[in-house]
Write a protein that holds these residues in place. Structure first.
Motif, PDB file in Angstrom:
ATOM      1  N   ASP A 242       0.839  -1.191   0.000  1.00 13.95           N
ATOM      2  CA  ASP A 242       0.000   0.000   0.000  1.00 13.95           C
ATOM      3  C   ASP A 242       0.885   1.255   0.000  1.00 13.95           C
ATOM      4  O   ASP A 242       1.823   1.371   0.782  1.00 13.95           O
ATOM      5  N   LEU A 243       0.591   2.198  -0.882  1.00 16.34           N
ATOM      6  CA  LEU A 243       1.393   3.418  -0.984  1.00 16.34           C
ATOM      7  C   LEU A 243       1.379   4.221   0.304  1.00 16.34           C
ATOM      8  O   LEU A 243       2.390   4.819   0.687  1.00 16.34           O
ATOM      9  N   ASN A 244       0.246   4.262   0.989  1.00 17.19           N
ATOM     10  CA  ASN A 244       0.167   4.999   2.254  1.00 17.19           C
ATOM     11  C   ASN A 244       1.055   4.354   3.313  1.00 17.19           C
ATOM     12  O   ASN A 244       1.724   5.049   4.076  1.00 17.19           O
ATOM     13  N   ASP A 245       1.044   3.012   3.377  1.00 15.78           N
ATOM     14  CA  ASP A 245       1.899   2.310   4.333  1.00 15.78           C
ATOM     15  C   ASP A 245       3.370   2.557   4.016  1.00 15.78           C
ATOM     16  O   ASP A 245       4.190   2.760   4.914  1.00 15.78           O
ATOM     17  N   ARG A 246       3.694   2.540   2.750  1.00 16.73           N
ATOM     18  CA  ARG A 246       5.078   2.767   2.344  1.00 16.73           C
ATOM     19  C   ARG A 246       5.517   4.195   2.694  1.00 16.73           C
ATOM     20  O   ARG A 246       6.616   4.406   3.214  1.00 16.73           O
ATOM     21  N   ALA A 247       4.674   5.155   2.440  1.00 13.98           N
ATOM     22  CA  ALA A 247       4.997   6.543   2.760  1.00 13.98           C
ATOM     23  C   ALA A 247       5.193   6.709   4.265  1.00 13.98           C
ATOM     24  O   ALA A 247       6.116   7.393   4.714  1.00 13.98           O
ATOM     25  N   SER A 248       4.346   6.074   5.040  1.00 16.26           N
ATOM     26  CA  SER A 248       4.468   6.132   6.491  1.00 16.26           C
ATOM     27  C   SER A 248       5.780   5.506   6.947  1.00 16.26           C
ATOM     28  O   SER A 248       6.486   6.054   7.802  1.00 16.26           O
ATOM     29  N   SER A 249       6.135   4.361   6.373  1.00 23.45           N
ATOM     30  CA  SER A 249       7.389   3.685   6.720  1.00 23.45           C
ATOM     31  C   SER A 249       8.598   4.543   6.354  1.00 23.45           C
ATOM     32  O   SER A 249       9.562   4.643   7.117  1.00 23.45           O
ATOM     33  N   GLU A 250       8.543   5.163   5.190  1.00 25.79           N
ATOM     34  CA  GLU A 250       9.657   6.016   4.772  1.00 25.79           C
ATOM     35  C   GLU A 250       9.799   7.230   5.682  1.00 25.79           C
ATOM     36  O   GLU A 250      10.910   7.656   5.995  1.00 25.79           O
ATOM     37  N   THR A 251       8.676   7.771   6.122  1.00 21.19           N
ATOM     38  CA  THR A 251       8.718   8.888   7.066  1.00 21.19           C
ATOM     39  C   THR A 251       9.343   8.447   8.380  1.00 21.19           C
ATOM     40  O   THR A 251      10.177   9.152   8.952  1.00 21.19           O
ATOM     41  N   ASP A 252       8.941   7.276   8.856  1.00 25.96           N
ATOM     42  CA  ASP A 252       9.519   6.746  10.092  1.00 25.96           C
ATOM     43  C   ASP A 252      11.028   6.566   9.959  1.00 25.96           C
ATOM     44  O   ASP A 252      11.787   6.907  10.873  1.00 25.96           O
ATOM     45  N   TRP A 253      11.491   6.040   8.827  1.00 23.27           N
ATOM     46  CA  TRP A 253      12.918   5.853   8.613  1.00 23.27           C
ATOM     47  C   TRP A 253      13.645   7.188   8.552  1.00 23.27           C
ATOM     48  O   TRP A 253      14.755   7.328   9.058  1.00 23.27           O
ATOM     49  N   SER A 254      13.011   8.159   7.928  1.00 22.63           N
ATOM     50  CA  SER A 254      13.616   9.485   7.844  1.00 22.63           C
ATOM     51  C   SER A 254      13.817  10.074   9.241  1.00 22.63           C
ATOM     52  O   SER A 254      14.881  10.618   9.558  1.00 22.63           O
ATOM     53  N   ILE A 255      12.818   9.931  10.085  1.00 26.08           N
ATOM     54  CA  ILE A 255      12.915  10.425  11.466  1.00 26.08           C
ATOM     55  C   ILE A 255      14.009   9.667  12.212  1.00 26.08           C
ATOM     56  O   ILE A 255      14.814  10.264  12.940  1.00 26.08           O
ATOM     57  N   GLU A 256      14.047   8.366  12.039  1.00 25.77           N
ATOM     58  CA  GLU A 256      15.064   7.543  12.698  1.00 25.77           C
ATOM     59  C   GLU A 256      16.467   7.949  12.266  1.00 25.77           C
ATOM     60  O   GLU A 256      17.378   8.074  13.095  1.00 25.77           O
ATOM     61  N   LEU A 257      16.656   8.186  10.984  1.00 28.86           N
ATOM     62  CA  LEU A 257      17.974   8.587  10.491  1.00 28.86           C
ATOM     63  C   LEU A 257      18.374   9.971  10.991  1.00 28.86           C
ATOM     64  O   LEU A 257      19.542  10.212  11.309  1.00 28.86           O
ATOM     65  N   ARG A 258      17.411  10.873  11.100  1.00 28.69           N
ATOM     66  CA  ARG A 258      17.704  12.200  11.671  1.00 28.69           C
ATOM     67  C   ARG A 258      18.115  12.069  13.134  1.00 28.69           C
ATOM     68  O   ARG A 258      19.018  12.760  13.601  1.00 28.69           O
TER      69      ARG A 258
END
Length: 152
Positions: free
Chosen positions: A71-87
């Motif tokens: 699901d594109l929404n799930d993927r976008a949410s996961s990518e946002t989570d990874w972005s926060i984690e990397l920051r």
């Protein structure tokens, strides 16, 4: 995933607990005695170790594979989570540099003293923020000057 500031506080609190209650610096003793310096050195080393462990876990998660949510929404949410984690991990990388600097100051006998005024930073402040380099008053003045220059 975690957030930067609360993650730092959680790690620091776990580190304090892992050191045990054998010794806690007190206002009744000589400021930055060898015992206090040793306590803060251990605190900083444990904190740094905890940060490295958390970073290793993040790296392992990244190596386990790419995000494959259908699901594109799930993927976008996961990518946002990874972005926060990397920051968060980037913030912690910068924090390690501050920890290393604090440990050098312990070795040089300068730890616990304000870089601006030369006054004692204070045990309570150092317990809350072991990488503090200024007294509360000097930090507040620095932040006021910073805000004024940003507003100009």
């Amino acid at each position: 995933m975690t957030t930067g500031s609360s993650d730092e506080l959680d790690i620091l609190e776990r580190v304090r607990k892992s050191l045990g209650a054998d010794y806690v610096p007190s206002e009744d003793e000589e400021y930055m005695s060898l015992k206090q310096q040793d306590f803060f050195r251990k605190l900083l080393l444990e904190w740094k170790g905890s940060i490295h462990s958390a970073s290793s876990a993040t790296l392992q998660s990244l190596q386990d594979g790419p995000i494959r949510d259908a699901d594109l929404n799930d993927r976008a949410s996961s990518e946002t989570d990874w972005s926060i984690e990397l920051r968060t991990r980037d913030r912690q990388r910068k924090l390690i540099a501050k920890i290393d600097s604090a440990m050098r100051k312990i070795d040089e006998g300068e730890y616990g003293f304000c870089e601006v005024t030369g006054d004692e930073i204070g045990l309570k402040r150092l317990m809350a923020r072991p990488v503090a380099t200024m007294t509360v008053e000097a930090q507040e003045a620095h932040e006021r000057r910073e805000k004024i220059s940003r507003d100009d």
